[in-house]
Design a protein around this motif. Structure first.
Motif, mmCIF file in Angstrom:
data_model
loop_
_atom_site.group_PDB
_atom_site.id
_atom_site.type_symbol
_atom_site.label_atom_id
_atom_site.label_comp_id
_atom_site.label_asym_id
_atom_site.label_seq_id
_atom_site.Cartn_x
_atom_site.Cartn_y
_atom_site.Cartn_z
ATOM 1 N N ARG A 234 22.859 -39.959 -28.883
ATOM 2 C CA ARG A 234 21.708 -39.192 -28.435
ATOM 3 C C ARG A 234 21.479 -39.379 -27.059
ATOM 4 N N CYS A 237 15.987 -36.972 -23.928
ATOM 5 C CA CYS A 237 15.618 -35.740 -23.893
ATOM 6 C C CYS A 237 15.259 -34.834 -22.794
ATOM 7 N N TRP A 239 13.729 -32.323 -22.239
ATOM 8 C CA TRP A 239 12.228 -31.670 -21.999
ATOM 9 C C TRP A 239 11.682 -32.884 -21.074
ATOM 10 N N CYS A 255 5.838 -32.318 -25.023
ATOM 11 C CA CYS A 255 6.854 -31.414 -25.556
ATOM 12 C C CYS A 255 6.025 -30.687 -26.921
ATOM 13 N N ALA A 257 7.281 -31.069 -29.798
ATOM 14 C CA ALA A 257 7.262 -31.926 -31.117
ATOM 15 C C ALA A 257 5.967 -32.604 -31.166
ATOM 16 N N PRO A 299 6.512 -40.620 -30.467
ATOM 17 C CA PRO A 299 6.970 -39.211 -31.242
ATOM 18 C C PRO A 299 8.495 -39.064 -31.032
ATOM 19 N N CYS A 300 8.874 -39.799 -30.356
ATOM 20 C CA CYS A 300 10.671 -39.545 -29.926
ATOM 21 C C CYS A 300 11.430 -40.420 -30.821
ATOM 22 N N CYS A 303 12.119 -37.984 -33.812
ATOM 23 C CA CYS A 303 12.550 -36.797 -33.398
ATOM 24 C C CYS A 303 13.979 -36.387 -33.546
#
Ligand code: SF4
Length: 320
Positions: A234, A237, A239, A255, A257, A299-300, A303
């Motif tokens: 991963r 991100c 964004w 973002c 999400a 939130p990550c 996600c």
């Protein structure tokens, strides 16, 4: 969320994305967001099954045009693209056409939006053609009335199809290239099975730069159940280093999400985009990602939407 992300196979697609990096100033940080999604309203006239807005805990409302003016003024010198849509139907905002025209007057590089096209008719459609709008994404998501109702919770298939056809015909009759218009379909098994027919239906109506687009459904941080291929490694991100969201009440989030704004970065009524973009909290989140400590950013942690941040979720089904 017309969020926004596909294989970067055309400038129009790239413009619709958040994952377009600009010149970095520090490791992983662009001078300013390449793209900002501005939620001009989170009211909507449909009930799509792949949208999380039925579960909003945040208030509904319409963006104050004065706040939009501030956004446009701050973004114009940076070449930031504005996408006037997040969770809601932008054509419901009575000041939409004026905001688009004002943004172009101020010098915003590119202004686009996504619509369910239910209100894309009559004077509003004509005004949008004259507004200076650069990109228009029309979400169809179905090729027949039954699928449409199942996807979007309303019996609007015939009306929306009629509106989009009439808009494309009017654009052609006026000899306009802009707004570059895409007809958007969620990439479901049903859509893939009928994609050839869908393309055959819409291709004759498209202008030279218009296209049919398929889009990978997003999970909105896990709020919507979507299939997602597991990936071993991963990355940070993209964004976090390319885009921001500004919600209808001025709340800024990192973002789509964080669609219900549980981890806001601030509110534009009290700060500036630059202060948020170069601020301590966003820097902390970027550092956590660089160190692969995703669980340090609420939130990550769980996600999966970061997979779409490279644009691979969006594909042109009518390449030339
Ligand atoms: S990993 Fe998910 S929640 Fe975190 S910034 Fe990316 S899209 Fe947003």
């Amino acid at each position: 969320m017309s969020r926004t992300r596909q294989r970067l196979s055309s400038p129009e697609h790239a413009a619709a994305l958040g994952g377009v990096a600009t010149e970095p100033t520090r490791a992983g940080e662009a001078a300013f967001p390449a793209r900002i999604s501005v939620e001009v309203t989170n009211h909507c006239n449909q009930r799509c099954v792949l949208c999380p807005r039925q579960a909003f805990t945040r208030p509904l409302g319409f963006l104050d045009p004065a706040l939009f003016e501030r956004i446009a003024r701050e973004c114009a010198p940076h070449g930031t693209r504005l996408w006037l849509h997040f969770l809601g139907e932008p054509l419901l905002h009575r000041g939409l056409v004026q905001m688009i025209a004002r943004a172009k007057e101020i010098g915003v590089r590119e202004v686009g939006l996504s619509t369910n096209a239910l209100s894309l008719h009559g004077r509003l459609a004509d005004a949008l053609l004259d507004s200076g709008l650069d990109r228009l994404e029309c979400s169809m998501d179905a090729d027949d009335a039954e699928t449409y109702r199942a996807m979007r919770g309303r019996d609007h298939f015939e009306q929306v199809s009629r509106n989009v056809r009439a808009f494309l015909e009017r654009k052609r009759a006026l000899g306009r290239e802009r707004p570059v218009t895409s007809i958007q379909f969620m990439r479901t098994p049903e859509l893939l099975a009928s994609l050839e027919r869908v393309v055959g239906t819409w291709r004759p109506l498209l202008g030279p730069r218009d296209f049919v687009m398929t889009i990978e459904p997003a999970s909105f941080g896990g709020a919507i159940a979507v299939a997602g291929a597991a990936r071993e490694e991963r990355p940070p991100c993209r964004w976090l280093t390319s885009s921001l969201m500004i919600l209808q009440d001025g709340t800024i989030t990192m973002c789509g999400a964080d669609w219900d704004a549980h981890a806001p970065l601030g509110n534009l009524r009290e700060t500036t985009i630059a202060e948020i973009w170069h601020g301590a909290e966003l820097a902390r989140r970027r550092r956590a990602h660089e160190a692969r400590r995703f669980d340090e950013v609420a939130p990550c942690a769980t996600c999966t939407d970061w997979r779409l941040a490279d644009g691979s979720g969006y594909r042109n089904a009518t390449p030339r």
